[in-house]
Design a protein around this motif. Structure first.
Motif, PDB file in Angstrom:
ATOM      1  N   UNK A   9      -0.606   8.397   3.452  1.00 52.77           N
ATOM      2  CA  UNK A   9      -1.104   7.021   3.491  1.00 52.77           C
ATOM      3  C   UNK A   9      -2.309   6.847   2.569  1.00 52.77           C
ATOM      4  N   UNK A  10      -3.244   7.795   2.636  1.00 52.91           N
ATOM      5  CA  UNK A  10      -4.431   7.661   1.782  1.00 52.91           C
ATOM      6  C   UNK A  10      -4.050   7.815   0.314  1.00 52.91           C
ATOM      7  N   UNK A  55       0.660   2.708  11.655  1.00 52.84           N
ATOM      8  CA  UNK A  55      -0.645   3.143  12.127  1.00 52.84           C
ATOM      9  C   UNK A  55      -1.159   4.433  11.578  1.00 52.84           C
ATOM     10  N   UNK A  56      -1.688   5.269  12.456  1.00 52.93           N
ATOM     11  CA  UNK A  56      -2.518   6.392  12.034  1.00 52.93           C
ATOM     12  C   UNK A  56      -1.693   7.554  11.490  1.00 52.93           C
ATOM     13  N   UNK A  57      -2.117   8.134  10.377  1.00 53.58           N
ATOM     14  CA  UNK A  57      -1.391   9.296   9.868  1.00 53.58           C
ATOM     15  C   UNK A  57      -1.567  10.497  10.796  1.00 53.58           C
ATOM     16  N   UNK A  97     -11.552  11.042   7.860  1.00 53.77           N
ATOM     17  CA  UNK A  97     -11.494  11.988   8.969  1.00 53.77           C
ATOM     18  C   UNK A  97     -12.688  12.938   8.937  1.00 53.77           C
ATOM     19  N   UNK A 121      -4.715  15.419   1.340  1.00 56.14           N
ATOM     20  CA  UNK A 121      -4.643  13.994   1.631  1.00 56.14           C
ATOM     21  C   UNK A 121      -3.583  13.708   2.686  1.00 56.14           C
ATOM     22  N   UNK A 122      -3.746  12.603   3.404  1.00 58.57           N
ATOM     23  CA  UNK A 122      -2.591  12.053   4.110  1.00 58.57           C
ATOM     24  C   UNK A 122      -1.813  11.266   3.063  1.00 58.57           C
ATOM     25  N   UNK A 133      -5.574  -0.320  17.923  1.00 64.44           N
ATOM     26  CA  UNK A 133      -6.538  -1.425  17.748  1.00 64.44           C
ATOM     27  C   UNK A 133      -6.239  -2.656  18.601  1.00 64.44           C
ATOM     28  N   UNK A 187      -1.778  14.487  11.254  1.00 62.02           N
ATOM     29  CA  UNK A 187      -2.056  15.682  10.466  1.00 62.02           C
ATOM     30  C   UNK A 187      -1.346  16.869  11.108  1.00 62.02           C
ATOM     31  N   UNK A 222       0.819  -1.214   0.000  1.00 63.09           N
ATOM     32  CA  UNK A 222       0.000   0.000   0.000  1.00 63.09           C
ATOM     33  C   UNK A 222       0.854   1.266   0.000  1.00 63.09           C
ATOM     34  N   UNK A 232      -7.869   2.769  10.378  1.00 64.06           N
ATOM     35  CA  UNK A 232      -7.183   3.954  10.880  1.00 64.06           C
ATOM     36  C   UNK A 232      -5.935   4.309  10.099  1.00 64.06           C
ATOM     37  N   UNK A 233      -5.565   3.466   9.145  1.00 61.33           N
ATOM     38  CA  UNK A 233      -4.286   3.655   8.460  1.00 61.33           C
ATOM     39  C   UNK A 233      -4.288   4.833   7.498  1.00 61.33           C
ATOM     40  N   UNK A 234      -5.402   5.072   6.781  1.00 60.60           N
ATOM     41  CA  UNK A 234      -5.313   6.050   5.689  1.00 60.60           C
ATOM     42  C   UNK A 234      -5.794   7.451   6.060  1.00 60.60           C
ATOM     43  N   UNK A 251      -1.334   2.946  16.166  1.00 64.13           N
ATOM     44  CA  UNK A 251      -2.709   2.473  16.010  1.00 64.13           C
ATOM     45  C   UNK A 251      -3.070   1.665  17.265  1.00 64.13           C
ATOM     46  N   UNK A 269     -11.195   9.900  13.247  1.00 60.61           N
ATOM     47  CA  UNK A 269     -11.340   8.942  12.164  1.00 60.61           C
ATOM     48  C   UNK A 269     -12.616   8.144  12.411  1.00 60.61           C
ATOM     49  N   UNK A 315      -2.192   4.745  -0.767  1.00 60.22           N
ATOM     50  CA  UNK A 315      -3.051   3.561  -0.758  1.00 60.22           C
ATOM     51  C   UNK A 315      -3.973   3.564  -1.971  1.00 60.22           C
TER      52      UNK A 315
END
Lengths: 482, 290
Positions: free
Chosen positions: A271-272, A252-254, B226, A268-269, A416, A256, A195, B220-222, A414, B235, A275
């Motif tokens: 990651x997004x 994990x989480x981007x 948000x 965008x991040x 989770x 900002x 990704x 939560x990755x991308x 992250x 998120x 991806x």
């Protein structure tokens, strides 16, 4: 310089070796490659590889090996290349690294083997990465069989995450005769390799081939399982009957920037953005269904100076961005990206705007980005990271017209798995606490490694953690001692 | 691959699917969702889980055909498979005895409200339900919701069924009445959830909405999902999907949901054009499961 002690196949004297120039990696021209997503580097021919291998000084104290996070026996495999024994060279790398075709392409060699190379003191360092890639690709072309595994131990290991840490551990553990099952949250195996890293730097085909080799070795993969949601760690030990679990879920989480306008369309991040392109093939829309913003003739900037930032902006350039900027708040010396990526980016017409920081994303009045207000920075005293701290220069604000901004300033943990696993300790940033030597966590039988422990790092450091975890899991399963 | 066990048209353009997904069925809690991808070229879309049967290893989803993927999905039949289904994702709904809870379900949003309503009922709440739709056909799960509700109201925009008007008209009536409302849960189109939030904003009534923004990985990755909640980025996939309605910036949500509108439109048109072009040849081939 340490003299050669063992008999060497290398006919050159040390002096002669130092006169051989570092062999240039054949690559697609910049003008051509910004029109496509195929790999920039084309790989060494046998002749180039042999010629490059001749440059190795075969130091008695091989600092390159010491500086490799997985301990690849660089000197030995390079010598096998000199002797023309390419498959043996590949097997030698495989003793320590199950993904040579991948690390040969994406590892920041200048920070490890090549940075430690003695040649580097006088001339350019040995092209260890290029050579590694050469033998790995040769092995793939020859379809060389994998070495046999140790006899089955009857022990089951769950690996959570199929990125570099997970794959590295899986390879080592299956070779030791354990049953290895890898869970992946996404629909494709490879984690950040699929990704995050674009096709032009690491072709999907290469990843699929390396995964294919792991399947051949007996590693089982299961996609679409979010451990912590679809199944808990306790359930893996309970009804699913695993004897050990290795958590390798990645960064994990981007993060900002928390500046105004960050919710505008067009922001965008990384990651997004990556991806959408890499995993979802959004650049092949509408043949693939996932859409993305049309970048043709747009002005695009990435905020950040790491490999992810460069991957994102070089992708944007290939998708037709007319102007492509890297906006980085420190100077080029501090940029964490691989040197080769920075060089390639510049060749591709990407403008690197250092000592610049965005403070505001501007609305075009319809909810879309029209620019960024930036401030000029200067470098002050070194901060906790040892790098000189960037300080804004008062009154230096200016606007950069932009339609797309990609934020690549890092990630945070992250939560989770941590939040659904009682007794699993985390540090103050939420990353899992694990021993740097054994990768053991606070929970018996649970190991963790890679970005979920250290925060965002590199493929090879994650693989190093995977290797240490595999060793430590093997000891735990053999002795039963915790 | 995830096998479709049953597929039933429950309203025009709306289908309920029962899918074999034992892992998800075992773990599903009210309020959670899944992400699916139909095939190799498919996009990942989030959908709400209507119910789950842990013993049978099945889950059900209710799908309204809106874009290409949902049209493609709704063309599937029992025996067909979906390439990827992952879940359950997001935080479960908070379930406890709040007192009197008003459930507002708009269109297919009712399917998501359904398991949460069941759990809230089970926890001892008095349930007042308002179901709304543009017309009679788009009021779904009425019988199921009626069975869980102490009182159930229906509103339709065109007056073809129930009370003519919006769900907020009925909610306003209930708020003006004698009964103390402890909480409102609103699930449906964004403008509806915004209208509910605006209505209760100046009262002490806690209001919860379930958001369904643009999403890719769901873990939560991308960061694509948000939303601005209480002035901070949250998120929807890991912090939500439920949020305190009065904290949600609905304008930003609506604006971000429009981000790919042109592409979505093009994708659907292209899909429908190909369908039309292929229609005669499908007839000629004949046979098969159709």
């Amino acid at each position: 310089m340490s003299p050669v002690k063992e008999p060497s196949a290398n006919p050159l004297t040390l002096k002669e070796r130092m006169k051989v120039p570092r062999q240039h990696m054949p690559e697609q021209s910049a003008g051509l490659r910004i029109m496509n997503f195929t790999e920039v580097n084309l790989g060494y021919s046998e002749e180039l590889a042999k010629q490059e291998a001749l440059r190795c000084l075969e130091c008695a104290k091989a600092t390159c090996v010491e500086h490799c996070p997985v301990g690849v026996k660089v000197k030995d495999f390079v010598r096998l290349i000199v002797e023309g024994k390419f498959l043996e060279a590949a097997a030698k790398i495989r003793e320590d690294n199950v993904l040579p075709a991948i690390t040969g392409r994406v590892c920041p060699q200048e920070d490890h083997c090549e940075g430690a190379c003695l040649l580097h003191k006088k001339v350019e360092s040995l092209g260890v990465g290029y050579l590694e890639r050469f033998v790995a690709d040769f092995e793939q072309r020859m379809n060389a069989p994998m070495p046999p595994n140790a006899p089955a131990t009857g022990k089951k290991i769950a690996i959570v995450g199929s990125g570099p840490a997970g794959l590295s551990a899986a390879g080592d553990l299956v070779q030791r005769g354990h049953q290895v099952h890898v869970f992946e949250a996404l629909h494709e195996i490879g984690g950040v390799l699929v990704y995050g890293i674009p096709e032009f730097r690491l072709p999907k085909q290469v990843i699929r081939q390396q995964i294919g080799k792991m399947r051949e070795m007996g590693v089982e993969f299961e996609t679409n399982v979010v451990v912590g949601k679809t199944v808990s760690i306790d359930e893996l030990f309970g009804e699913e009957g695993y004897h050990a679990v290795f958590i390798a879920t990645g960064a994990g989480l981007p993060v900002f920037l928390n500046i105004p306008g960050e919710h505008l369309n067009g922001v965008y991040s990384a990651n997004e953005f990556l991806t959408r392109i890499n995993l979802m093939h959004a650049y092949e829309f509408p043949s693939y269904d996932e859409p993305m913003v049309d970048l043709r003739e747009k002005h695009v900037a990435v905020i950040g100076g790491g490999n992810t930032a460069l991957d994102a902006i070089r992708s944007a350039r290939r998708l037709g961005a007319e102007k492509a900027y890297v906006i980085y708040r420190r100077s080029e010396t501090e940029m964490p990206a691989r040197i080769e990526e920075v060089k390639h980016a510049k060749q591709e017409g990407i403008e690197i705007r250092v000592l610049t920081n965005p403070v505001d994303f501007l609305d075009d009045g319809r909810g879309w980005l029209k620019g960024a207000r930036c401030v000029q920075m200067e470098l002050g005293e070194p901060d906790a990271s040892g790098r000189r701290r960037p300080i804004p220069i008062a009154g230096s604000e200016f606007e950069v017209p932009l339609q797309v901004a990609i934020i690549a300033t890092g990630t945070s943990a992250n939560p989770l798995i941590q939040s659904t696993t009682p007794g699993l300790k985390t540090n103050k940033w939420g990353y899992i606490e694990a021993s740097g030597e054994t990768q053991r966590t606070s929970r018996k039988g649970v190991f963790a490694g890679g970005d979920i422990v250290t925060g965002a790092a590199t493929v090879i450091l994650a693989m190093g953690a995977g290797r240490r975890a595999a060793q430590s899991i093997h000891e735990f399963l053999t002795t039963g001692e915790w | 691959m995830f096998k479709i066990l049953s597929a039933a048209q429950i309203a025009p353009g709306i289908k309920r699917f029962v899918i074999e997904a034992p892992r998800i069925a075992r773990k599903h809690e009210a309020g959670q969702f899944l992400i699916l991808r139909l095939d190799e070229h498919g996009e990942r879309i989030p959908l709400t889980i209507e119910s789950a049967d842990a013993e049978l290893g099945t889950i059900s989803i209710v799908v309204q055909a809106v874009g290409k993927t949902t049209h493609q999905l709704n063309a599937l039949d029992p025996g067909d498979s979906i390439q990827d289904v992952v879940g359950p994702l997001g935080k479960p709904s908070e379930i406890k005895n709040f007192g009197t809870v008003v459930i507002v379900g708009g269109g297919v949003g009712t399917a998501l409200a359904y398991p949460t309503t069941a759990a809230l009922k089970h926890a001892g709440n008095r349930i007042l339900t308002i179901l709304g739709g543009r017309n009679r056909d788009l009021v779904i799960l009425e019988d199921e919701m009626r069975a869980l509700s102490d009182v159930l109201y229906v509103t339709t925009d065109d007056g073809s069924y129930g009370q003519k008007g919006l769900v907020t008209d009925k909610l306003r009536e209930l708020m003006a009445g004698e009964e103390h409302i402890a909480m409102v849960l609103a699930v449906g189109p964004v403008p509806m959830m915004k209208a509910v939030a605006d209505l209760t904003r100046d009262t002490s009534i806690r209001t919860v909405v379930s958001l369904n923004p643009i999403m890719i990985d769901g873990t939560g990755m991308c960061g694509g999902c948000r939303v601005l909640v209480g002035g901070k980025s949250q998120f929807a996939c890991v912090d939500g999907p439920e949020f305190e309605a009065h904290e949600v910036n609905f304008e930003v949500l609506m604006q971000r949901n429009k981000m790919y509108r042109d592409a979505e439109k093009r994708s659907l048109e292209e899909y429908q054009r190909v369908l039309r072009e292929n229609e005669p040849s499908v007839c000629l081939v004949g046979g098969g499961k159709s």
